[in-house]
Structures are given as structure tokens and as C-alpha cells.
Design an enzyme around this catalytic site. Sequence first.
Site, PDB file in Angstrom:
ATOM      1  N   HIS A 130      16.667 -67.152  17.344  1.00 31.72           N
ATOM      2  CA  HIS A 130      18.107 -67.385  17.135  1.00 31.72           C
ATOM      3  C   HIS A 130      18.368 -68.786  16.569  1.00 31.72           C
ATOM      4  O   HIS A 130      19.385 -69.394  16.880  1.00 31.72           O
ATOM      5  CB  HIS A 130      18.910 -67.189  18.426  1.00 31.72           C
ATOM      6  CG  HIS A 130      18.508 -65.975  19.191  1.00 31.72           C
ATOM      7  ND1 HIS A 130      18.939 -64.711  18.855  1.00 31.72           N
ATOM      8  CD2 HIS A 130      17.658 -65.814  20.248  1.00 31.72           C
ATOM      9  CE1 HIS A 130      18.396 -63.826  19.695  1.00 31.72           C
ATOM     10  NE2 HIS A 130      17.609 -64.463  20.537  1.00 31.72           N
ATOM     11  N   SER A 172      20.021 -85.495  -8.158  1.00 37.37           N
ATOM     12  CA  SER A 172      21.413 -85.144  -8.398  1.00 37.37           C
ATOM     13  C   SER A 172      21.961 -86.059  -9.480  1.00 37.37           C
ATOM     14  O   SER A 172      21.603 -87.234  -9.546  1.00 37.37           O
ATOM     15  CB  SER A 172      22.193 -85.326  -7.102  1.00 37.37           C
ATOM     16  OG  SER A 172      23.562 -85.480  -7.389  1.00 37.37           O
ATOM     17  N   LYS A 198      19.843 -88.119  -3.496  1.00 37.32           N
ATOM     18  CA  LYS A 198      19.497 -86.703  -3.300  1.00 37.32           C
ATOM     19  C   LYS A 198      18.161 -86.294  -3.911  1.00 37.32           C
ATOM     20  O   LYS A 198      17.806 -86.732  -4.999  1.00 37.32           O
ATOM     21  CB  LYS A 198      20.583 -85.810  -3.929  1.00 37.32           C
ATOM     22  CG  LYS A 198      21.812 -85.673  -3.070  1.00 37.32           C
ATOM     23  CD  LYS A 198      21.784 -84.392  -2.274  1.00 37.32           C
ATOM     24  CE  LYS A 198      22.392 -84.604  -0.931  1.00 37.32           C
ATOM     25  NZ  LYS A 198      23.390 -83.815  -0.442  1.00 37.32           N
ATOM     26  N   GLU A 244      15.016 -72.805  -3.403  1.00 39.59           N
ATOM     27  CA  GLU A 244      16.366 -72.238  -3.547  1.00 39.59           C
ATOM     28  C   GLU A 244      16.405 -71.172  -4.638  1.00 39.59           C
ATOM     29  O   GLU A 244      17.026 -70.118  -4.491  1.00 39.59           O
ATOM     30  CB  GLU A 244      17.388 -73.334  -3.878  1.00 39.59           C
ATOM     31  CG  GLU A 244      17.770 -74.168  -2.668  1.00 39.59           C
ATOM     32  CD  GLU A 244      18.700 -75.314  -3.001  1.00 39.59           C
ATOM     33  OE1 GLU A 244      19.302 -75.856  -2.065  1.00 39.59           O
ATOM     34  OE2 GLU A 244      18.821 -75.693  -4.187  1.00 39.59           O
TER      35      GLU A 244
END
Length: 466
Positions: free
Chosen positions: A162, A283, A289, A296
Amino acid sequence: MSQDDKTSKPWGGRFTESTDRFVELFTASVKFDQRLYPHDISGSIAHARMLGRVGVLKQEDTEKIIAALEQIRREIDSGDFRWSDALEDVHMNIEARLIELIGETGKKLHTGRSRNDQVATDMRLYLRTEIDSILVILQKLQSALLDIAEREAGSVMPGFTHMQVAMPVTLGHHMLAWFEMLERDRQRISDCRRRVNVMPLGSAALAGTTFPIDREYTAQLLGFASPAENSLDAVSDRDFVIEFCACAAITMTHLSRFSEELVLWSSSRFDFIELPDSFCTGSSIKPQKKKPDVPELVRGKTGRVTGDLISILTIMKGQPLAYNRDNQEDKEPLFDTVDTLSGSLRVFADMMPSVRIKHEQMRNAAKQGFSTATDLADYLVRKGVAFRDAHEIVGRAVRFCIEAGQDLANVSLDKLQEFSSVIDKDVFDFLTLDGSVSARSHTGGTAPEQVRMAAQRARIRMENSA
Ligand code: ARG
């Protein structure tokens, strides 16, 4: 091409009007099916050889056809071939060029064959080749995971249920979980290959041919295990495409789940790993970043492979026997699935060996969430307490820890004994992270020695079924 060139079409004989230009473009598949050309040519060469052997073609015609087909292969390889959408598809483009090169003799190649059995054969040859290279990349990724599993057999990290810290596990054990999923994928794809490797050629349009063909010989030339048993089935069946797309969708789903973990683990919230720079981007606005683009994208691309599976299932569901033009729509989903799956596997296989593990952070995270509470309960059971009572006792100890802001392993023996008198100082052997993982020492368990043995067995399994 102009409106009045209907005569240039190989099937133009029956027609009095030329094809509408838009219809020509709408029905053409050459833009995407030209990737079948090496297989189309191999299939034609085998067909010509067979026709020569059974005496349907004269030996000199056979040789002429084969030489011209080899020349066409070279032309296409080097980019010198002019594809025409007026010639619909890869098959007719190649045949038209053959006729251009050797005239009348070229017109004899299509004897005893139809584009229906030709395209089904090409698709199977193509998929067989792609499966073979996919299996190689898949194994490369699996070996990379086994290397990590062996190296990190003793590295402790939190195991989750979970998305909450549940129990400590070893990173090696965690990697072996991914290995097992990919091993099933590999077996599924290898098994699918057996059904792909059956030859439709010789089925002609749907009913077979009146010429004395030798399908066993053609199958042997093309490396097929056997000719297809039923000509109607062979020209219309695309369940080999469905099956492969289903295997691919499962594999991509595994890679997508794996990607999700890598994205989470590389975030500053988890900070368990650092992905190699060469697999990330920065970024344009936030200089701090570093984005996990590769996982992804793999996660994102899973959607298209699942979509391809739905496409091909839907393409097939309304088709009566035998061949229907709907089948032309099998190509783009299959090609897209092959490209996406092999690209995703390749990028994973290249990336995984250089993922940097942040051992301290992983270990610290495993301490949170009272991950060894179950070990305390098991300890009490071994000392004679019934499991339900043990559960209750540990629950109270955990509540105490939450209130006191302490970890179970740091509570004093005196304090622990307030919860149960059977607790002794040996309890601490079980409450530490290493004690907890080492105690799970059985086949399939997370103990470092079990992980090492499991990785060894996995390697042997993989190599034996390669
Ligand atoms: N381009 C067609 C396909 O991909 C080839 C077969 C065409 N056969 C036909 N009867 N029109 O399926």
C-alpha cells in the site's frame, strides 16, 4: 501518377476506369509496409526456387528472377529504389520493378501465389526476426538485473505494501522480483515464436493452387518449422499478431511498473537512487532539476502498446473467412509494438547497470514505519505466545513507540518486558534490519544468502532456456 495509367497496375486487366487518386492514397500501404522488403524478397526467392525445382519455372527463368530480386534488395538497401503509392504496397512495388528489370520472365514469379499468402508470410518472417532480437535485448536486461541482485544481496531497503513501509527487504531480492516478471515475459515471447514460425505460402488466395507446388521445400528454405495446415486459415489468421501484441503489452506493463518505481526512487522524497545523467534531461526553467525522462517515457509508451493490442483485436473481430483487406491494418499496430517494446527494453538494459544506489538512504527509510514489528510478533510466537495475542502485544508496543518518538529496536529491554514477560535480550537480534532480513531464509525469501542462491539459479535457468 496520372489518372490514365490504370494499365500500369498489376491487376488492371479487369478495370475500365482508373483508380481515383484519393482512393489510391487511401488504400496504399507502401508508406508503412516497405519495411517488409527483406522478407518479401526472401519469400519470393524461396518461391521462385521451389517453382524451379518442381518444373513450373524453367531453371534459367528461376535464376534470372533470383538475380533480379537480389539486385532489387541492393537497390532498396542503398536507398536507390523509387517507391510508388500508385503501386499500393511493398509486394507490387517489388514485382513491378522485377518486371521492369527482366520483362516477361518477371511476370512468371507470381505463379501459384497470391498477395494474400505472400503478405501473411512476410509478416511472419518479419515478426520471427524481430522476436529473435527482442529476446536478446530482454536477456541483456535480465542479466543486468541479476548483476544488481548479486551485488546488492545484502543491501537493506524498505519493502512496501500500500506504498507504506511494511518490512525490510534486500535490494537484491527486490531486483529478482523484476527478473522473474521478465523471465515469464521471455518465456511467453519464445512460446509465441513457435506459432509465428509456420508458413502460409502456398495457400495462394485462399484455396491453394492448381500447380504442383512443394510447400515443405519452400518452408525449409525459409526456416519455417512447417507449412500451415489449412489454406483458408493461413491467409486470414492474424492471431500470431494478437498473441505477440498481448505478450508485448504484458512486458510493457512490467516495464511501466518498474519505471514508476525508478521515478519515485529518484525523487527527493525517496532519494534511493540516482539515475545516470545520460538518461535524464534538465529543465529549461529550473536549473536544479534532473528529470527521469527515460522511465517516464517508457511508462507513457506502455499506453500505445496496450492500444495496439486493442486495435488488432478489434480489426479481427468482425472478419469472416478468408482474407479481407481489413488485414492490411495489422501492420501499423504490430510495427509500433515492435519498435516500442524493443526501444524500451534497450533503454532499460543500457540504463540499469549505471543506476547509483544510495544505500544509507534506503537503509534509513527501512527503519521507518516499524518495519520489524512482525519480527517481534514472530519472536513472541516462538516463545509460546499465540499469534493473535502477540499481534495485540506488538500493537501496544508500537503505540508506545509512536508516542515516545522511538524505534522498536531502540526501546530498552525493561520497557519491552512491560509488554510481555517472555521477551529476553535475544529479541534485539530480530528487531534490527539485518536480523529481520536474515531471518527470512527459505526459498523465495529475502535473506541475503537466499538472494545469492536465487540469483545463481536464475542465471542457470535463463541460460539453459536461451
Ligand atoms: N497490402 C495488402 C495487405 O497488407 C496485401 C494483400 C492484398 N491482397 C488483396 N487481395 N488485396 O494485406
